[in-house]
Design a protein around this motif. Structure first.
Motif, PDB file in Angstrom:
ATOM      1  N   VAL A  56       0.842  -0.910   0.010  1.00  0.00           N
ATOM      2  CA  VAL A  56      -0.110   0.078   0.047  1.00  0.00           C
ATOM      3  C   VAL A  56       1.081   1.201  -0.045  1.00  0.00           C
ATOM      4  CG1 VAL A  56      -1.749   1.066   1.090  1.00  0.00           C
ATOM      5  CG2 VAL A  56      -1.716  -1.092   1.195  1.00  0.00           C
ATOM      6  N   ASP A  57       0.953   1.916  -1.076  1.00  0.00           N
ATOM      7  CA  ASP A  57       1.665   3.159  -1.297  1.00  0.00           C
ATOM      8  C   ASP A  57       3.112   3.064  -0.877  1.00  0.00           C
ATOM      9  OD1 ASP A  57       2.097   5.813  -1.898  1.00  0.00           O
ATOM     10  OD2 ASP A  57       1.123   6.561   0.093  1.00  0.00           O
ATOM     11  N   GLU A  77       4.490   0.682   1.186  1.00  0.00           N
ATOM     12  CA  GLU A  77       4.847  -0.318   2.115  1.00  0.00           C
ATOM     13  C   GLU A  77       4.137  -1.363   1.952  1.00  0.00           C
ATOM     14  OE1 GLU A  77       6.510  -0.485   5.731  1.00  0.00           O
ATOM     15  OE2 GLU A  77       6.322   1.502   4.445  1.00  0.00           O
ATOM     16  N   TYR A 100       3.264  -5.352   3.242  1.00  0.00           N
ATOM     17  CA  TYR A 100       2.854  -5.928   4.475  1.00  0.00           C
ATOM     18  C   TYR A 100       2.807  -7.343   4.050  1.00  0.00           C
ATOM     19  CZ  TYR A 100       1.522  -1.377   5.991  1.00  0.00           C
ATOM     20  OH  TYR A 100       1.202  -0.052   6.238  1.00  0.00           O
ATOM     21  N   TRP A 105       2.085  -0.653  -5.340  1.00  0.00           N
ATOM     22  CA  TRP A 105       0.731  -1.073  -4.930  1.00  0.00           C
ATOM     23  C   TRP A 105       0.409  -2.421  -5.246  1.00  0.00           C
ATOM     24  CZ3 TRP A 105      -2.417   2.407  -2.274  1.00  0.00           C
ATOM     25  CH2 TRP A 105      -2.070   3.959  -2.571  1.00  0.00           C
ATOM     26  N   SER A 136      -7.638  -3.028  -0.219  1.00  0.00           N
ATOM     27  CA  SER A 136      -6.466  -2.364  -0.834  1.00  0.00           C
ATOM     28  C   SER A 136      -6.767  -1.419  -1.647  1.00  0.00           C
ATOM     29  CB  SER A 136      -5.152  -3.063  -0.939  1.00  0.00           C
ATOM     30  OG  SER A 136      -5.246  -3.555  -2.197  1.00  0.00           O
ATOM     31  N   PRO A 159      -5.808   5.255   2.665  1.00  0.00           N
ATOM     32  CA  PRO A 159      -5.384   4.029   3.155  1.00  0.00           C
ATOM     33  C   PRO A 159      -4.873   3.862   4.773  1.00  0.00           C
ATOM     34  CG  PRO A 159      -3.568   5.060   2.325  1.00  0.00           C
ATOM     35  CD  PRO A 159      -4.834   6.079   1.906  1.00  0.00           C
ATOM     36  N   ARG A 218      -4.123   0.443   6.450  1.00  0.00           N
ATOM     37  CA  ARG A 218      -2.957  -0.078   6.754  1.00  0.00           C
ATOM     38  C   ARG A 218      -2.722  -0.331   8.232  1.00  0.00           C
ATOM     39  NH1 ARG A 218       0.646   4.440   3.502  1.00  0.00           N
ATOM     40  NH2 ARG A 218       2.336   3.459   4.477  1.00  0.00           N
ATOM     41  N   GLU A 219      -3.594   0.238   9.186  1.00  0.00           N
ATOM     42  CA  GLU A 219      -3.413  -0.394  10.709  1.00  0.00           C
ATOM     43  C   GLU A 219      -4.138  -1.773  10.690  1.00  0.00           C
ATOM     44  OE1 GLU A 219      -6.009   2.248  13.140  1.00  0.00           O
ATOM     45  OE2 GLU A 219      -4.702   4.018  12.616  1.00  0.00           O
ATOM     46  N   LEU A 244      -3.658  -3.908   8.374  1.00  0.00           N
ATOM     47  CA  LEU A 244      -2.575  -4.680   7.802  1.00  0.00           C
ATOM     48  C   LEU A 244      -1.538  -4.941   8.756  1.00  0.00           C
ATOM     49  CD1 LEU A 244      -2.140  -3.454   4.328  1.00  0.00           C
ATOM     50  CD2 LEU A 244      -2.994  -6.011   4.882  1.00  0.00           C
ATOM     51  N   GLU A 245      -1.229  -3.807   9.672  1.00  0.00           N
ATOM     52  CA  GLU A 245      -0.206  -3.851  10.496  1.00  0.00           C
ATOM     53  C   GLU A 245      -0.634  -4.984  11.742  1.00  0.00           C
ATOM     54  OE1 GLU A 245       0.442   0.153  11.823  1.00  0.00           O
ATOM     55  OE2 GLU A 245       1.487   0.767   9.962  1.00  0.00           O
TER      56      GLU A 245
END
Length: 448
Positions: free
Chosen positions: A229-230, A232, A234, A286, A334, A341, A345-346, A348-349
């Motif tokens: 995502v952008d 980053e 995961y 992406w 996504s 996002p 993203r939270e 995904l983390e």
């Protein structure tokens, strides 16, 4: 239907995980708009109707392969009907560039067409990563001359289509490999209604299959399931291919376990760091990726980067690991959240591996894929006498089906189990051999 919100799903010959994808779209309160190429003759009467019962909007083209024009015209048609298409999604790798083109038109952040085609060109990709120090192997175009030179040399080499799918025509080079073998596999690929278009590389103006020969990648095989995502990445799961069978014409991936059983946390962390470097060098900011790799004492090395979810039970395995979203859910989300996002993203983390190689989930999964032998199937079904009840089971063939001899894998079925990770060492030694009989099959006396 004015201002209805939907997702465009691209289907190859009527299939491509449509049941799973439509369910994923419907769970978000969105319309599923399916654009499918023409099914194979044996499915032309039944499959379009099944899709119509399944999805909100279905269009089937006259050709076995979708084109850019098909996608453009269907987007125009949906817009005229008042459907606001939020994004486009397909699991068929041969249409991944069409998905990229559609998302570009819709203004959705995604890979661009050039990146997709670059990932599917495995010859250029291998050498590009070797130049960057991320692969120890190199590849060359396969010709009668390079085949003879590599076959008669001292090293170990592997042959595969420059652009392919489903392990069709992938095999280790041996002293007995001939150019006639390669031509036979290429002819099979070209004649295959389902798979032929997936071998197009843009290297030749006429239809055909180009092959490469590359340095053999040693080690145990794994796959990293990654959502980017952008910029980053995961890593939401790592699967270990605990059984891989290399035959004269293909590679069969028989069973997978997650998290891996043979890696230390430090080795997993090194793999995550390596995958991150690969994605960064390739400029992949992406998307969803199924990165296949091997690990040896010398470190990590690439098999291939697939710009899509892994096949078989990879997505349900991720769902069992997370206790919630599968990989298809995460890929769709996504796309739907790409412009804002932060919340995704939270999520995904919370699901993904830590940089130190620690898996967040307390679950473990094991799945086995079954491949059919040539012949006529007389009986087939699930075995109820197993040490652990499966959470997902699919039998894909039925009595009366005829399996032809081919250089691509022919799926018979697949079965997935889930267990507490703390119990895995006690469960897996019994489950692994017992799972080999999870699907029982009887062939007729006449074999293909």
């Amino acid at each position: 239907m004015e201002n209805a919100r939907g997702v465009l799903l691209l289907s190859h010959v009527g299939f491509s995980f449509m049941e799973d994808l439509v369910g994923t779209v419907a769970a978000r309160g969105l319309r599923s708009c399916v654009l499918s190429s023409l099914p194979e003759p044996q499915h032309q009467e039944s499959r379009p109707g099944a899709l119509a019962d399944l999805a909100d909007d279905v269009r089937v083209t006259d050709g076995h392969v979708l084109t850019e024009r098909d996608v453009e015209e269907h987007l125009d048609r949906l817009a005229a009907a008042g459907v606001r298409v939020l994004c486009c999604l397909t699991v068929w790798e041969g249409y991944r560039h069409l998905m990229a083109l559609a998302n570009a038109r819709l203004g959705v952040p995604d890979l661009d067409e050039k990146q997709v085609l670059g990932l599917r060109d495995k010859l250029t990709l291998r050498n590009r990563l070797a130049d960057a120090g991320l692969s120890r192997g190199r590849a060359s175009a396969l010709t009668p001359e390079t085949l003879a030179a590599h076959r008669d040399g001292d090293g170990r080499y592997f042959v595969k289509p420059v652009s392919g799918i489903a392990s069709f025509g992938t095999f280790p080079l041996t002293t007995g490999t001939t150019w006639a073998d390669v031509e036979r596999i290429a002819a099979e690929a070209h004649a295959d209604t389902v798979y032929a278009s997936a071998f197009t590389t843009g290297r030749r103006p006429e239809p055909g299959v180009d092959f490469l020969v590359e340095d053999y990648v040693p080690g145990q095989e794994f796959s990293f399931e990654v959502v980017v995502v952008d910029g980053e990445p995961y890593v939401v799961a790592v699967h270990e291919k605990c059984e891989v069978t290399e035959t004269a014409g293909t590679v069969l991936e028989n069973a997978c376990v997650s998290p891996p059983t043979s890696l230390t946390r430090e080795e997993t962390a090194a793999g995550i760091h390596w995958v991150t470097d690969v994605l960064d060098v390739l400029g992949l900011r992406w998307g969803c990726f199924h990165v296949e790799a091997r690990h040896a004492p010398s470190g990590w090395d690439l098999i291939e980067v697939n710009p899509r979810v892994g096949g078989s039970l990879i997505s349900p395995s991720v769902a069992a690991l997370t206790g919630g979203p599968g990989l298809l859910d995460l890929w769709l989300d996504s796309l739907l959240t790409a412009h804002r996002p932060a919340g995704f993203r939270e999520t995904l983390e919370d699901l993904s591996y830590d940089a130190d190689g620690t898996a967040r989930s307390g679950n473990a999964t094991f799945f086995r894929v079954f491949f059919a032998d040539p012949g006529t199937i007389r009986a087939v079904g699930l075995n109820d006498d197993l040490p652990l009840r499966p959470v997902v089971s699919h039998v894909l063939l039925k009595p009366g089906d005829v399996v032809e001899s081919s250089s691509r894998e022919v799926f018979l079925g697949q079965v997935l189990w889930c267990m507490d990770r703390a119990d895995r060492e006690a469960v897996l030694p019994e489950l692994l051999p017992a799972s080999e009989r999870a699907i029982e099959i009887v062939y007729g006396t006449e074999r293909a």
